[in-house]
Write an enzyme that holds these catalytic residues in place. Structure first.
Site, PDB file in Angstrom:
ATOM      1  N   LYS A  43     -44.693 -47.267  28.689  1.00 19.14           N
ATOM      2  CA  LYS A  43     -43.552 -46.365  28.535  1.00 19.14           C
ATOM      3  C   LYS A  43     -44.012 -44.902  28.582  1.00 19.14           C
ATOM      4  O   LYS A  43     -45.113 -44.588  28.169  1.00 19.14           O
ATOM      5  CB  LYS A  43     -42.859 -46.639  27.195  1.00 19.14           C
ATOM      6  CG  LYS A  43     -42.334 -48.061  27.067  1.00 19.14           C
ATOM      7  CD  LYS A  43     -41.915 -48.389  25.652  1.00 19.14           C
ATOM      8  CE  LYS A  43     -43.071 -48.418  24.689  1.00 19.14           C
ATOM      9  NZ  LYS A  43     -42.718 -48.945  23.341  1.00 19.14           N
ATOM     10  N   THR A  54     -35.051 -39.700  18.294  1.00 17.05           N
ATOM     11  CA  THR A  54     -35.670 -40.765  19.113  1.00 17.05           C
ATOM     12  C   THR A  54     -36.342 -41.822  18.230  1.00 17.05           C
ATOM     13  O   THR A  54     -37.212 -42.543  18.685  1.00 17.05           O
ATOM     14  CB  THR A  54     -36.727 -40.162  20.062  1.00 17.05           C
ATOM     15  OG1 THR A  54     -37.653 -39.405  19.276  1.00 17.05           O
ATOM     16  CG2 THR A  54     -36.100 -39.279  21.125  1.00 17.05           C
ATOM     17  N   GLY A  80     -37.065 -45.166  16.814  1.00 14.31           N
ATOM     18  CA  GLY A  80     -36.753 -46.543  17.196  1.00 14.31           C
ATOM     19  C   GLY A  80     -36.541 -46.762  18.682  1.00 14.31           C
ATOM     20  O   GLY A  80     -36.072 -47.822  19.097  1.00 14.31           O
ATOM     21  N   THR A  81     -36.930 -45.784  19.516  1.00 11.23           N
ATOM     22  CA  THR A  81     -36.723 -45.958  20.966  1.00 11.23           C
ATOM     23  C   THR A  81     -37.504 -47.165  21.503  1.00 11.23           C
ATOM     24  O   THR A  81     -36.977 -47.945  22.293  1.00 11.23           O
ATOM     25  CB  THR A  81     -37.151 -44.699  21.746  1.00 11.23           C
ATOM     26  OG1 THR A  81     -38.440 -44.288  21.285  1.00 11.23           O
ATOM     27  CG2 THR A  81     -36.162 -43.567  21.576  1.00 11.23           C
ATOM     28  N   GLY A  82     -38.760 -47.294  21.053  1.00  6.94           N
ATOM     29  CA  GLY A  82     -39.594 -48.386  21.568  1.00  6.94           C
ATOM     30  C   GLY A  82     -39.078 -49.747  21.142  1.00  6.94           C
ATOM     31  O   GLY A  82     -39.052 -50.702  21.934  1.00  6.94           O
ATOM     32  N   CYS A  83     -38.638 -49.852  19.877  1.00 11.51           N
ATOM     33  CA  CYS A  83     -38.103 -51.130  19.371  1.00 11.51           C
ATOM     34  C   CYS A  83     -36.847 -51.506  20.159  1.00 11.51           C
ATOM     35  O   CYS A  83     -36.679 -52.667  20.591  1.00 11.51           O
ATOM     36  CB  CYS A  83     -37.732 -51.008  17.896  1.00 11.51           C
ATOM     37  SG  CYS A  83     -39.110 -50.569  16.833  1.00 11.51           S
TER      38      CYS A  83
HETATM   39  N1  LIG Z   1     -36.573 -37.873  25.154  1.00  8.59           N
HETATM   40  C1  LIG Z   1     -36.358 -38.973  25.905  1.00  8.59           C
HETATM   41  N2  LIG Z   1     -35.422 -38.959  26.865  1.00  8.59           N
HETATM   42  C2  LIG Z   1     -35.189 -40.062  27.623  1.00  8.59           C
HETATM   43  N3  LIG Z   1     -35.874 -41.210  27.482  1.00  8.59           N
HETATM   44  C3  LIG Z   1     -36.829 -41.287  26.545  1.00  8.59           C
HETATM   45  C4  LIG Z   1     -37.131 -40.172  25.698  1.00  8.59           C
HETATM   46  N4  LIG Z   1     -38.114 -40.535  24.830  1.00  8.59           N
HETATM   47  C5  LIG Z   1     -38.418 -41.824  25.129  1.00  8.59           C
HETATM   48  N5  LIG Z   1     -37.664 -42.277  26.165  1.00  8.59           N
HETATM   49  C6  LIG Z   1     -37.668 -43.624  26.724  1.00  8.59           C
HETATM   50  O1  LIG Z   1     -37.533 -44.512  25.614  1.00  8.59           O
HETATM   51  C7  LIG Z   1     -38.321 -45.689  25.809  1.00  8.59           C
HETATM   52  C8  LIG Z   1     -39.336 -45.815  24.674  1.00  8.59           C
HETATM   53  O2  LIG Z   1     -40.422 -44.965  24.990  1.00  8.59           O
HETATM   54  P1  LIG Z   1     -41.477 -44.340  23.996  1.00  8.59           P
HETATM   55  O3  LIG Z   1     -40.843 -43.243  23.217  1.00  8.59           O
HETATM   56  O4  LIG Z   1     -42.651 -43.977  24.842  1.00  8.59           O
HETATM   57  O5  LIG Z   1     -41.807 -45.562  23.037  1.00  8.59           O
HETATM   58  P2  LIG Z   1     -42.195 -45.652  21.491  1.00  8.59           P
HETATM   59  O6  LIG Z   1     -40.939 -45.468  20.698  1.00  8.59           O
HETATM   60  O7  LIG Z   1     -42.783 -47.014  21.377  1.00  8.59           O
HETATM   61  O8  LIG Z   1     -43.177 -44.550  21.222  1.00  8.59           O
HETATM   62  C9  LIG Z   1     -38.925 -45.541  27.210  1.00  8.59           C
HETATM   63  O9  LIG Z   1     -38.075 -46.149  28.159  1.00  8.59           O
HETATM   64  C10 LIG Z   1     -38.981 -44.019  27.396  1.00  8.59           C
HETATM   65  O10 LIG Z   1     -39.029 -43.640  28.749  1.00  8.59           O
HETATM   66  C1  LIG Z   2     -40.430 -51.432  10.789  1.00  8.11           C
HETATM   67  C2  LIG Z   2     -40.771 -50.564  11.943  1.00  8.11           C
HETATM   68  N1  LIG Z   2     -41.154 -51.117  13.107  1.00  8.11           N
HETATM   69  C3  LIG Z   2     -41.477 -50.335  14.164  1.00  8.11           C
HETATM   70  C4  LIG Z   2     -41.420 -48.962  14.056  1.00  8.11           C
HETATM   71  C5  LIG Z   2     -41.803 -48.091  15.214  1.00  8.11           C
HETATM   72  O1  LIG Z   2     -40.711 -47.978  15.991  1.00  8.11           O
HETATM   73  P1  LIG Z   2     -40.643 -47.210  17.380  1.00  8.11           P
HETATM   74  O2  LIG Z   2     -39.582 -47.815  18.175  1.00  8.11           O
HETATM   75  O3  LIG Z   2     -41.999 -47.137  17.987  1.00  8.11           O
HETATM   76  O4  LIG Z   2     -40.136 -45.796  16.927  1.00  8.11           O
HETATM   77  P2  LIG Z   2     -40.758 -44.672  16.049  1.00  8.11           P
HETATM   78  O5  LIG Z   2     -40.979 -45.098  14.647  1.00  8.11           O
HETATM   79  O6  LIG Z   2     -42.024 -44.294  16.749  1.00  8.11           O
HETATM   80  O7  LIG Z   2     -39.713 -43.637  16.100  1.00  8.11           O
HETATM   81  C6  LIG Z   2     -40.995 -48.419  12.839  1.00  8.11           C
HETATM   82  N2  LIG Z   2     -40.891 -47.092  12.675  1.00  8.11           N
HETATM   83  N3  LIG Z   2     -40.683 -49.234  11.798  1.00  8.11           N
END
Ligand SMILES: Nc1ncnc2c1ncn2[C@@H]1O[C@H](COP(=O)(O)OP(=O)(O)O)[C@@H](O)[C@H]1O
Ligand SMILES: Cc1ncc(COP(=O)(O)OP(=O)(O)O)c(N)n1
Length: 269
Positions: free
Chosen positions: A174, A207, A209-212
């Site tokens: 990602k 943002t 929880g975007t990854g979850c």
């Molecule tokens: N500011 C943003 N605008 C649009 N898409 C985003 C943004 N931040 C993350 N994404 C998208 O959200 C998803 C999760 O990405 P990311 O943030 O890298 O994961 P994580 O939450 O695990 O760190 C991916 O599809 C990424 O391209």
């Molecule tokens: C309970 C729990 N699981 C996973 C995460 C991490 O989530 P993620 O989608 O990577 O988002 P951020 O925490 O990086 O915003 C979490 N925070 N809690």
């Protein structure tokens, strides 16, 4: 038949990530959601205030209870916290022959809290990733798993190739953490094709929880019988809508809007 998906992950008391984000996403994509909780976290939009991991027996029993009665068509893993929980999950995936396994190698929350012990990284690589249909690391997670720095597109392609060697069937690295100010671009690789999935980068701090949410959307689509690339395309569209139509909840990194995909956008990019 009603598609059913299982999330094996940590609970986020703030409702934006973890089990809560996964179940909301399953529901929005018309999939019946089930959960096995690996840890409770005291968490809100400002950060993680406490982590309370479950015992191995607790995780084992939840997985047995689900498997004995309810057959998930797809499963995802999120926060697994320690090596012995990863081993338990990997054993159960094999015992029950679960397929369509999405592994989100959650390591560190946005606020910096550790959600995976360092010594568990090797277990993740050797025990769980080889059982996965797709893994969904962000860039820092892909760097930890490969031991290489990822700056350029060429680096990301090389990392994707290295991750496939660990035994997953496909990978999406990602791009949320990339320094590109205009776009958030994810890279899919299945050993044959590299596919770049592009989306406009939204300037927001909401943002959490975007990854979850992204990996849960992939899981929901796999549970419905979609192929991996189509599932990822829908997930990209789901998370794009969820970030774009922000909710502004809490005083820190707010959650994404899990209603937005249904409300504003139904198609794939
Ligand atoms: N500011 C943003 N605008 C649009 N898409 C985003 C943004 N931040 C993350 N994404 C998208 O959200 C998803 C999760 O990405 P990311 O943030 O890298 O994961 P994580 O939450 O695990 O760190 C991916 O599809 C990424 O391209
Ligand atoms: C309970 C729990 N699981 C996973 C995460 C991490 O989530 P993620 O989608 O990577 O988002 P951020 O925490 O990086 O915003 C979490 N925070 N809690």
């Amino acid at each position: 038949m009603i598609p059913k998906a299982l999330t094996i992950a940590g609970s986020d008391s703030g409702g934006g990530a973890g089990i809560q984000a996964d179940l909301k996403t399953f529901q929005e994509l018309n999939v019946f959601g089930m959960s096995a909780i690996t840890a409770l976290t005291a968490q809100n939009t400002r950060g993680v205030q406490g982590v309370f991991p479950a015992s191995n027996e607790c995780v084992r029993q939840q997985l047995d209870s689900i498997a004995e009665d309810l057959k998930p068509q797809a499963i995802k893993t999120g926060m697994l916290y320690r090596s012995s929980i990863i081993q338990t999950v990997a054993e159960k995936i094999k015992t029950y022959g679960w397929s369509n396994v999405v592994v989100d190698p959650v390591m560190i929350a946005k606020g910096g809290a550790s959600l995976l012990q360092k010594e568990a990284i090797e277990t993740l690589k050797t025990n769980l990733i080889p059982l996965s249909t797709v893994i969904t690391p962000n860039i820092p997670e892909a760097e930890v798993l490969t031991g290489m720095k990822i700056k350029s597109n060429a680096d990301r392609k090389q990392a994707a190739e290295m991750l496939l060697v660990l035994g997953c069937r496909s990978v999406v690295i990602k791009g949320g953490h990339h320094e590109d100010n205009l776009e958030a671009i994810d890279l899919f690789f299945d050993g044959n094709d590299f596919v770049w999935l592009r989306g406009q980068r939204i300037q927001t701090r909401n943002t959490h929880g975007t990854g979850c949410t992204f990996s849960a959307a992939i899981t929901a689509e796999l549970a419905k019988g979609e192929n991996v690339l189509n599932a990822i395309r829908t997930a990209k569209s789901f998370i794009q809508a969820a970030i774009e139509h922000e909710l502004n909840i809490g005083s820190g990194h707010g959650p994404t809007n899990h209603w937005a995909f249904q409300t504003y956008r139904m198609g794939r990019p």
